[in-house]
Design a protein around this motif. Structure first.
Motif, PDB file in Angstrom:
ATOM      1  N   ALA A   1     -39.841  49.216 -35.473  1.00  0.00           N
ATOM      2  CA  ALA A   1     -38.554  49.689 -35.990  1.00  0.00           C
ATOM      3  C   ALA A   1     -38.214  49.037 -37.317  1.00  0.00           C
ATOM      4  CB  ALA A   1     -37.453  49.403 -34.973  1.00  0.00           C
ATOM      5  N   GLY A   2     -37.778  49.857 -38.256  1.00  0.00           N
ATOM      6  CA  GLY A   2     -37.372  49.364 -39.562  1.00  0.00           C
ATOM      7  C   GLY A   2     -38.512  49.050 -40.506  1.00  0.00           C
ATOM      8  N   ARG A   3     -39.757  49.213 -40.062  1.00  0.00           N
ATOM      9  CA  ARG A   3     -40.912  48.871 -40.895  1.00  0.00           C
ATOM     10  C   ARG A   3     -41.838  50.059 -41.136  1.00  0.00           C
ATOM     11  NH1 ARG A   3     -42.608  44.293 -42.365  1.00  0.00           N
ATOM     12  NH2 ARG A   3     -44.779  44.918 -42.051  1.00  0.00           N
ATOM     13  N   GLY A   4     -41.462  51.239 -40.676  1.00  0.00           N
ATOM     14  CA  GLY A   4     -42.331  52.402 -40.789  1.00  0.00           C
ATOM     15  C   GLY A   4     -42.729  52.738 -42.205  1.00  0.00           C
ATOM     16  N   GLU A   5     -41.767  52.743 -43.105  1.00  0.00           N
ATOM     17  CA  GLU A   5     -42.096  53.085 -44.484  1.00  0.00           C
ATOM     18  C   GLU A   5     -42.937  52.002 -45.144  1.00  0.00           C
ATOM     19  OE1 GLU A   5     -39.092  54.929 -46.906  1.00  0.00           O
ATOM     20  OE2 GLU A   5     -38.224  55.924 -45.158  1.00  0.00           O
TER      21      GLU A   5
ATOM     22  N   GLY B   1     -45.248  50.312 -43.542  1.00  0.00           N
ATOM     23  CA  GLY B   1     -46.585  50.647 -43.059  1.00  0.00           C
ATOM     24  C   GLY B   1     -47.159  51.867 -43.758  1.00  0.00           C
ATOM     25  N   ALA B   2     -46.336  52.891 -43.960  1.00  0.00           N
ATOM     26  CA  ALA B   2     -46.785  54.109 -44.625  1.00  0.00           C
ATOM     27  C   ALA B   2     -47.207  53.820 -46.058  1.00  0.00           C
ATOM     28  CB  ALA B   2     -45.670  55.157 -44.596  1.00  0.00           C
ATOM     29  N   ASN B   3     -46.410  53.042 -46.782  1.00  0.00           N
ATOM     30  CA  ASN B   3     -46.742  52.729 -48.178  1.00  0.00           C
ATOM     31  C   ASN B   3     -47.999  51.877 -48.280  1.00  0.00           C
ATOM     32  OD1 ASN B   3     -44.510  54.187 -49.076  1.00  0.00           O
ATOM     33  ND2 ASN B   3     -43.178  52.401 -49.075  1.00  0.00           N
ATOM     34  N   ALA B   4     -48.142  50.914 -47.369  1.00  0.00           N
ATOM     35  CA  ALA B   4     -49.345  50.078 -47.370  1.00  0.00           C
ATOM     36  C   ALA B   4     -50.573  50.925 -47.060  1.00  0.00           C
ATOM     37  CB  ALA B   4     -49.197  48.942 -46.363  1.00  0.00           C
ATOM     38  N   THR B   5     -50.426  51.860 -46.145  1.00  0.00           N
ATOM     39  CA  THR B   5     -51.546  52.720 -45.775  1.00  0.00           C
ATOM     40  C   THR B   5     -51.905  53.667 -46.915  1.00  0.00           C
ATOM     41  OG1 THR B   5     -50.899  52.558 -43.471  1.00  0.00           O
ATOM     42  CG2 THR B   5     -52.392  54.359 -44.061  1.00  0.00           C
ATOM     43  N   ALA B   6     -50.912  54.212 -47.593  1.00  0.00           N
ATOM     44  CA  ALA B   6     -51.190  55.080 -48.744  1.00  0.00           C
ATOM     45  C   ALA B   6     -51.941  54.296 -49.823  1.00  0.00           C
ATOM     46  CB  ALA B   6     -49.891  55.663 -49.294  1.00  0.00           C
ATOM     47  N   ALA B   7     -51.585  53.022 -50.014  1.00  0.00           N
ATOM     48  CA  ALA B   7     -52.284  52.193 -50.999  1.00  0.00           C
ATOM     49  C   ALA B   7     -53.739  51.978 -50.588  1.00  0.00           C
ATOM     50  CB  ALA B   7     -51.565  50.856 -51.167  1.00  0.00           C
ATOM     51  N   VAL B   8     -53.977  51.753 -49.310  1.00  0.00           N
ATOM     52  CA  VAL B   8     -55.353  51.600 -48.816  1.00  0.00           C
ATOM     53  C   VAL B   8     -56.116  52.907 -49.020  1.00  0.00           C
ATOM     54  CG1 VAL B   8     -56.728  51.377 -46.693  1.00  0.00           C
ATOM     55  CG2 VAL B   8     -54.913  49.739 -47.174  1.00  0.00           C
ATOM     56  N   CYS B   9     -55.539  54.013 -48.578  1.00  0.00           N
ATOM     57  CA  CYS B   9     -56.208  55.309 -48.669  1.00  0.00           C
ATOM     58  C   CYS B   9     -56.497  55.699 -50.116  1.00  0.00           C
ATOM     59  CB  CYS B   9     -55.375  56.386 -47.990  1.00  0.00           C
ATOM     60  SG  CYS B   9     -55.257  56.201 -46.199  1.00  0.00           S
ATOM     61  N   GLY B  10     -55.626  55.275 -51.024  1.00  0.00           N
ATOM     62  CA  GLY B  10     -55.811  55.589 -52.433  1.00  0.00           C
ATOM     63  C   GLY B  10     -57.070  54.988 -53.040  1.00  0.00           C
ATOM     64  N   GLN B  11     -57.660  54.035 -52.358  1.00  0.00           N
ATOM     65  CA  GLN B  11     -58.901  53.406 -52.828  1.00  0.00           C
ATOM     66  C   GLN B  11     -60.140  54.020 -52.185  1.00  0.00           C
ATOM     67  OE1 GLN B  11     -58.520  48.972 -52.871  1.00  0.00           O
ATOM     68  NE2 GLN B  11     -56.527  49.438 -51.958  1.00  0.00           N
ATOM     69  N   LEU B  12     -59.918  55.033 -51.351  1.00  0.00           N
ATOM     70  CA  LEU B  12     -60.991  55.566 -50.519  1.00  0.00           C
ATOM     71  C   LEU B  12     -61.118  57.075 -50.680  1.00  0.00           C
ATOM     72  CD1 LEU B  12     -60.007  53.500 -47.351  1.00  0.00           C
ATOM     73  CD2 LEU B  12     -61.699  52.903 -49.119  1.00  0.00           C
ATOM     74  N   HIS B  13     -62.119  57.640 -49.994  1.00  0.00           N
ATOM     75  CA  HIS B  13     -62.374  59.076 -50.084  1.00  0.00           C
ATOM     76  C   HIS B  13     -62.561  59.700 -48.696  1.00  0.00           C
ATOM     77  CE1 HIS B  13     -63.642  57.341 -53.956  1.00  0.00           C
ATOM     78  NE2 HIS B  13     -63.015  58.407 -54.419  1.00  0.00           N
ATOM     79  N   PRO B  14     -61.554  59.610 -47.828  1.00  0.00           N
ATOM     80  CA  PRO B  14     -61.693  60.226 -46.504  1.00  0.00           C
ATOM     81  C   PRO B  14     -61.631  61.746 -46.605  1.00  0.00           C
ATOM     82  CG  PRO B  14     -59.452  59.478 -46.817  1.00  0.00           C
ATOM     83  CD  PRO B  14     -60.234  59.000 -48.016  1.00  0.00           C
TER      84      PRO B  14
ATOM     85  N   LEU C   1     -45.787  58.479 -45.830  1.00  0.00           N
ATOM     86  CA  LEU C   1     -47.238  58.415 -46.026  1.00  0.00           C
ATOM     87  C   LEU C   1     -47.698  59.605 -46.859  1.00  0.00           C
ATOM     88  CD1 LEU C   1     -50.073  57.274 -45.460  1.00  0.00           C
ATOM     89  CD2 LEU C   1     -50.055  58.590 -43.311  1.00  0.00           C
ATOM     90  N   LEU C   2     -47.264  60.788 -46.481  1.00  0.00           N
ATOM     91  CA  LEU C   2     -47.630  61.998 -47.216  1.00  0.00           C
ATOM     92  C   LEU C   2     -47.240  61.891 -48.689  1.00  0.00           C
ATOM     93  CD1 LEU C   2     -48.616  64.964 -47.259  1.00  0.00           C
ATOM     94  CD2 LEU C   2     -46.306  65.617 -46.541  1.00  0.00           C
ATOM     95  N   GLU C   3     -46.024  61.424 -48.951  1.00  0.00           N
ATOM     96  CA  GLU C   3     -45.556  61.274 -50.337  1.00  0.00           C
ATOM     97  C   GLU C   3     -46.401  60.281 -51.123  1.00  0.00           C
ATOM     98  OE1 GLU C   3     -41.498  60.085 -49.932  1.00  0.00           O
ATOM     99  OE2 GLU C   3     -40.756  62.134 -49.857  1.00  0.00           O
ATOM    100  N   GLY C   4     -46.899  59.253 -50.444  1.00  0.00           N
ATOM    101  CA  GLY C   4     -47.646  58.210 -51.135  1.00  0.00           C
ATOM    102  C   GLY C   4     -49.114  58.505 -51.373  1.00  0.00           C
TER     103      GLY C   4
END
Length: 164
Positions: A47-51, A53-66, A106-109
């Motif tokens: 609770a209160g940390r979802g965004e 987590g989403a922003n951190a995950t978008a940053a990780v995904c941005g370095q990758l090619h899934p 996450l989608l936005e990021g």
């Protein structure tokens, strides 16, 4: 599934890896020409940390090619260790609406071309598309869920899920 790029959540959930480990291992797959999908677990940051987590995950995904980023919703079973953590006051679950807001963040990021989908049983609403082409339609679908669906209905869906 990577579940999240949020190191604090990964540590709390005792996953045994960090966001940096995700990047390192997936970059090895990229270099080897091996296709892979990443699965995100909305709600894992609490609770209160979802965004966060989403922003951190978008940053990780941005370095990758899934080829796909798949979204699932955290479902807490009463006999789980996480349920006991909640009962002891050491962790608080996100609301169902917060989970959808998290998925929207996450989608936005995400700035990479990939498939984006929420198709598993843990998702009360299923959607899929290709980024960046379908971003507006996916965002609109999430906005409609966030604005029109009641928390109680989503919670009822979550409680009715059979063992996953």
């Amino acid at each position: 599934g990577i579940e999240t790029g949020d190191d604090e959540a990964l540590r709390f959930m005792d996953k045994g890896y960090t966001a940096a480990d995700i990047v390192t291992q997936c970059q090895r797959l990229d270099q080897a020409g091996i296709h892979y999908a990443l699965f995100y677990l909305a709600g894992i940051s609490g609770a209160g940390r979802g965004e966060i987590g989403a922003n951190a995950t978008a940053a990780v995904c941005g370095q990758l090619h899934p080829t796909l980023i798949g979204v699932n919703m955290l479902t807490i079973c009463p006999d789980s260790e996480l349920y006991r953590e909640i009962q002891c006051g050491r962790w608080q679950e996100e609301s169902e609406i917060e989970k959808y807001k998290e998925v929207r963040a996450l989608l936005e990021g995400l700035e990479i071309p990939t498939r984006f989908a929420a198709l598993g049983a843990s998702n009360a609403f299923r959607f899929q598309g290709t980024l960046p082409e379908d971003r507006a339609a996916l965002t609109a679908a999430l906005d409609e869920i966030i604005e029109t669906v009641q928390e109680e209905d989503l919670r009822r869906y979550r409680k009715a899920l059979p063992h996953l």
